[in-house]
Design a protein around this motif. Sequence first.
Motif, mmCIF file in Angstrom:
data_model
loop_
_atom_site.group_PDB
_atom_site.id
_atom_site.type_symbol
_atom_site.label_atom_id
_atom_site.label_comp_id
_atom_site.label_asym_id
_atom_site.label_seq_id
_atom_site.Cartn_x
_atom_site.Cartn_y
_atom_site.Cartn_z
ATOM 1 N N ARG A 114 8.517 7.514 -9.222
ATOM 2 C CA ARG A 114 9.806 6.914 -9.531
ATOM 3 C C ARG A 114 10.369 6.191 -8.320
ATOM 4 O O ARG A 114 10.891 5.077 -8.430
ATOM 5 C CB ARG A 114 10.781 7.982 -10.004
ATOM 6 N N ALA A 136 8.403 3.001 -7.856
ATOM 7 C CA ALA A 136 8.756 2.025 -8.883
ATOM 8 C C ALA A 136 10.124 1.408 -8.616
ATOM 9 O O ALA A 136 10.320 0.195 -8.793
ATOM 10 C CB ALA A 136 8.740 2.690 -10.261
ATOM 11 N N THR A 137 11.071 2.218 -8.181
ATOM 12 C CA THR A 137 12.409 1.698 -7.891
ATOM 13 C C THR A 137 12.358 0.715 -6.734
ATOM 14 O O THR A 137 12.967 -0.372 -6.790
ATOM 15 C CB THR A 137 13.364 2.862 -7.564
ATOM 16 N N THR A 181 10.925 -2.596 -7.988
ATOM 17 C CA THR A 181 11.850 -3.428 -8.778
ATOM 18 C C THR A 181 12.820 -4.164 -7.867
ATOM 19 O O THR A 181 13.125 -5.339 -8.092
ATOM 20 C CB THR A 181 12.632 -2.576 -9.795
ATOM 21 N N GLY A 213 16.489 4.433 -11.537
ATOM 22 C CA GLY A 213 15.860 3.171 -11.151
ATOM 23 C C GLY A 213 16.843 2.265 -10.422
ATOM 24 O O GLY A 213 17.548 2.685 -9.499
ATOM 25 N N ARG A 214 16.917 0.993 -10.858
ATOM 26 C CA ARG A 214 17.827 0.028 -10.212
ATOM 27 C C ARG A 214 19.236 0.102 -10.774
ATOM 28 O O ARG A 214 20.105 -0.669 -10.374
ATOM 29 C CB ARG A 214 17.310 -1.398 -10.382
ATOM 30 N N ILE A 244 12.216 4.069 -16.041
ATOM 31 C CA ILE A 244 13.354 3.826 -15.156
ATOM 32 C C ILE A 244 14.091 2.582 -15.655
ATOM 33 O O ILE A 244 13.503 1.733 -16.345
ATOM 34 C CB ILE A 244 12.935 3.606 -13.687
#
Length: 427
Positions: free
Chosen positions: A31, A34-35, A38, A172-173, A199
């Motif tokens: 996670r 991935a964040t 992004t 996430g974002r 996310i």
Amino acid sequence: MTWTQTPIARDQAGAEPAVGPLDRLTLRERRALATRLTYRLVAHVLRPANAEAVERQVAFVRSESLVPVSDVDPERYDTVTRDCAVDMLVHAGPREAGGSLVRRLLGEESPSVPADAGTAPAGLDVDDAERALLEQWRDGGVLGHFIVTDLVDEHAVLHNLEDDLEYRVYTGRSEIRSIALVPGLPLSGRVLPVGAAWIFADTPSVFSPSTIVDVVRGVVGLLASTPCPAYRNPRTLARARELVADHHRAFCDLFGDVLVEGTATHVMDAFMRFKDRIGSPAEEFALLPALRDERWLPDDAADPDDAGFALVHHPVKGLRLLDWYGQLREVHTAPLEPWKPQRLAQVLDDPDVPSWVLALLAERHPDHLDALYRAASGRPGLAWERDGAALLRDREPASGRDEPGLVMASSIMGRVLPPEWPQPDGL
């Protein structure tokens, strides 16, 4: 289907599965990776070198918006519009050419970039683990409308109103922490897969629970799109195919043909007879992108004696009302007059005319297809028998998708609108 776990002896087992770069990471590490990715993708799009592309995309988003600018705060509108444009450039590609940043990073060619120029974005390098994430994001994740149904530890459980599936989503974002999303809250946005979890690709748009009826109306309208978001759910797709097949048999049994042509009054009567035959109430399904409901039938302004109407049922695409069928049939019948190719050229450029209707007309009226379609399409060497199918695919690429024109809506209605709430008109 029930799966039974059966132990396999070590000497019977095959080779150990390959361990990918993401498999070595915990869910929390994935996670976090991935964040960060992004944020890097968005920062790349917002570089000064990309300012012109961003402004073009912003202009496109503004041109497509159905919300009057006067109805919203100008600063908020500008922010939301720019965020939407950036999101599209990252995950969907520019309006004029396609080729999202994600796909370019994966080495897929963009129509706007010459093949010999390469498609890898300069100055943006990814490692193996990030590339594995991009492979999962190739198709843009899921852009949808959701209802928050639960909060568990650090994530929110979201029910997607479009595909009737549950998503376990982490921050996430998003500038809204998952724990701040209370059950019953409607929101819309893009979520990206990270293994078995998801996310937020950006901060979702959050709606008041009191606007749920309007949200549902908007969702039902989206279900007419191609590809249909409801069909991400394999159960929905399978049930829709069964219903369309059943309805097609009922239509042919009732009328002896796939098409009923006549006056507005005659077609309306045919539709009501068909509706009575299949016995499916409005809350059980919605006909999209077909009649949807009686409002799509000839209205009071139509001449009841006008014979230009037709009701047609496709074995896969479902039911369609055609208010221009009489003229289009005349275009396809002899003799070939100068106005006919001109009219057909307009039809070929009209996305609301299904290619399968043109194929049906060509099958029933083969008199002068070569000459007619050569003149209308501007392809001098066209031969219908050889080139007709390709021509129709070119004008409507989605026509070959094996997706029914019937969209199930029962789960959406039942999930979103409790019995004590008034049902909105037309749903």
